[in-house]
Design a protein around this motif. Structure first.
Motif, PDB file in Angstrom:
ATOM      1  N   LEU A 328      84.060  44.244  28.692  1.00  0.00           N
ATOM      2  CA  LEU A 328      83.345  45.179  28.511  1.00  0.00           C
ATOM      3  C   LEU A 328      83.823  46.045  27.474  1.00  0.00           C
ATOM      4  CD1 LEU A 328      82.505  46.006  32.431  1.00  0.00           C
ATOM      5  CD2 LEU A 328      81.121  44.992  30.749  1.00  0.00           C
ATOM      6  N   LEU A 329      83.141  47.134  27.016  1.00  0.00           N
ATOM      7  CA  LEU A 329      83.721  48.140  26.036  1.00  0.00           C
ATOM      8  C   LEU A 329      83.937  49.501  26.519  1.00  0.00           C
ATOM      9  CD1 LEU A 329      81.213  47.101  23.096  1.00  0.00           C
ATOM     10  CD2 LEU A 329      83.498  46.095  23.494  1.00  0.00           C
ATOM     11  N   GLU A 330      84.992  50.063  25.934  1.00  0.00           N
ATOM     12  CA  GLU A 330      85.388  51.543  26.189  1.00  0.00           C
ATOM     13  C   GLU A 330      84.797  52.304  25.081  1.00  0.00           C
ATOM     14  OE1 GLU A 330      89.600  51.361  26.578  1.00  0.00           O
ATOM     15  OE2 GLU A 330      89.318  51.503  29.093  1.00  0.00           O
ATOM     16  N   ALA A 331      84.707  51.583  23.834  1.00  0.00           N
ATOM     17  CA  ALA A 331      84.324  52.252  22.524  1.00  0.00           C
ATOM     18  C   ALA A 331      83.869  51.055  21.775  1.00  0.00           C
ATOM     19  CB  ALA A 331      84.988  53.252  22.068  1.00  0.00           C
ATOM     20  N   ILE A 332      83.003  51.256  20.709  1.00  0.00           N
ATOM     21  CA  ILE A 332      82.840  50.041  19.681  1.00  0.00           C
ATOM     22  C   ILE A 332      84.415  49.780  19.249  1.00  0.00           C
ATOM     23  CG2 ILE A 332      81.769  49.513  17.518  1.00  0.00           C
ATOM     24  CD1 ILE A 332      79.546  51.001  18.301  1.00  0.00           C
ATOM     25  N   GLY A 333      84.671  48.620  19.039  1.00  0.00           N
ATOM     26  CA  GLY A 333      86.192  48.082  18.595  1.00  0.00           C
ATOM     27  C   GLY A 333      87.027  48.237  19.738  1.00  0.00           C
ATOM     28  N   THR A 334      86.728  48.439  20.830  1.00  0.00           N
ATOM     29  CA  THR A 334      87.888  48.899  22.071  1.00  0.00           C
ATOM     30  C   THR A 334      87.333  48.044  23.359  1.00  0.00           C
ATOM     31  OG1 THR A 334      88.251  51.079  21.243  1.00  0.00           O
ATOM     32  CG2 THR A 334      89.400  50.368  23.322  1.00  0.00           C
ATOM     33  N   PRO A 335      87.622  46.825  23.347  1.00  0.00           N
ATOM     34  CA  PRO A 335      87.150  45.907  24.608  1.00  0.00           C
ATOM     35  C   PRO A 335      88.101  45.888  25.653  1.00  0.00           C
ATOM     36  CG  PRO A 335      88.290  44.541  22.813  1.00  0.00           C
ATOM     37  CD  PRO A 335      88.107  45.766  22.194  1.00  0.00           C
TER      38      PRO A 335
END
Length: 355
Positions: A328-335
């Motif tokens: 999953l993602l916390e933010a775009i570019g931060t999986p």
């Protein structure tokens, strides 16, 4: 474009491809060269490829049927038998000329014939260029279950000639875009931003983005070749995407989805789940959905589909100790890897997709 050095091989682009393979063939004493194609690449790509190869070694062509439904052990048996009957030995070379089915299956065949012979991937689809042929994953499906049988082996090199993309139908070109969009989401906001308005891109832009996408995947794979940690991030959208792809392949009432079409759905679903579990920004969620649905037509689901798709999740190869693991993602570019998701939230994500 520059060549890219991987952990075990080298990826060559466009004009570098044929210089690299001709030098490689000249410096190795292969007993015979086998080119594995499907019926599409045999017609559309093989003549051009052969015209650029310089060797006196005998070349044999082994053609398989196209499509995911033929990515099976049964097809491998046919290829293994052909290799044996045509005089293949430990000093033979296999060239896999085709899309992801050919490179996955051909790589697996090479790794297992005579306990392993050398092979090279020449991907002809966008999906294979940016994903399937890079990173050493080889293998076949088990029935409708994706990629259950295989080994990790990168082969000796990958040759990416983007001129082959002109032979693709539009649907297959779009299929590869799903993996490129994924690379932006899991790795690089700037790359994602470049991909968000594909209508403005020309062929030179696409070449540069393909090159960048391969760099992203190679960077991740080099850090974790056997998928113990960071390489798991490449499975974003694939936990649900693979289950959806398998469900549509096995259900006679559904139209088969291309890999990228299924992964596109999976990315929307898993981005929604990310928003609920990790506060992935609402504005970015809406942008992800809009960008993906601008490329891929929306697919119909009903309440009867959900239990069977969720049941298929238990076969996902990322599962451990009975747990279904999502990226999953916390933010775009931060999986974030190894995330557990309730079935109720999965169904909620489908309802969001359908809106």
């Amino acid at each position: 474009m520059n060549s890219i050095t991987t952990k075990d091989s080298t990826i060559h682009f466009n004009s570098n491809c044929y210089t690299a393979i001709n030098e490689y063939l000249a410096s190795n004493r292969f007993s015979k060269i086998f080119i594995i194609t499907d019926s599409n690449t045999n017609t559309n790509c093989l003549p051009e490829f052969l015209s650029r190869i310089e060797t006196d070694v005998a070349i044999e062509i082994i053609e398989i049927e196209p499509g995911e439904t033929h990515k099976t052990i049964e097809t491998c048996v046919g290829v293994w038998n052909a290799l044996s009957e045509l005089g293949g030995d430990r000093k033979s070379l296999i060239l896999n000329l085709g899309g992801g089915v050919v490179t996955d299956l051909g790589g697996f065949v090479a790794c297992t014939f005579k306990r392993g012979i050398k092979y090279i991937n020449i991907p002809t689809s966008l999906l294979a260029m940016v994903d399937a042929s890079v990173g050493g994953k080889t293998g076949v499906d088990l029935g409708s279950l994706k990629n259950q049988i295989g080994v990790i082996d990168s082969g000796d090199m990958v040759l990416i000639d983007t001129n082959f993309l002109s032979t693709l139908p539009q649907s297959h070109l779009k299929s590869g875009l799903a993996e490129m969009l994924k690379h932006g989401l899991i790795y690089d906001r700037n790359y994602w931003d470049k991909m968000t308005d594909l209508s403005k891109l020309n062929l030179d832009d696409l070449d540069a983005l393909i090159h960048e996408s391969v760099i992203i995947k190679n960077t991740i794979v080099t850090k974790d070749p056997f998928e113990n940690n960071v390489r798991k991030t490449l499975n974003y959208g694939h936990t649900l995407g693979h289950a959806i792809e398998s469900y549509f392949l096995s259900n006679p009432n559904k139209t088969d989805l291309l890999h990228g079409e299924a992964i596109a759905i999976g990315m929307i679903l898993e981005t929604y789940i990310s928003s609920r579990l990790f506060n992935f920004p609402e504005a970015d969620l809406e942008e992800v959905k809009k960008v993906i649905l601008n490329v891929f037509a929306q697919v119909d689901f009903d309440d009867n589909d959900y239990p069977e798709i969720i049941e298929l999740l238990k076969h996902d190869k990322k599962n451990e100790h009975g747990n279904i693991n999502f990226v999953l993602l916390e933010a775009i570019g931060t999986p974030k890897i190894d995330c557990l998701v309730d079935n109720e939230l999965i169904i909620e994500a489908f309802e969001y997709y359908k809106k």
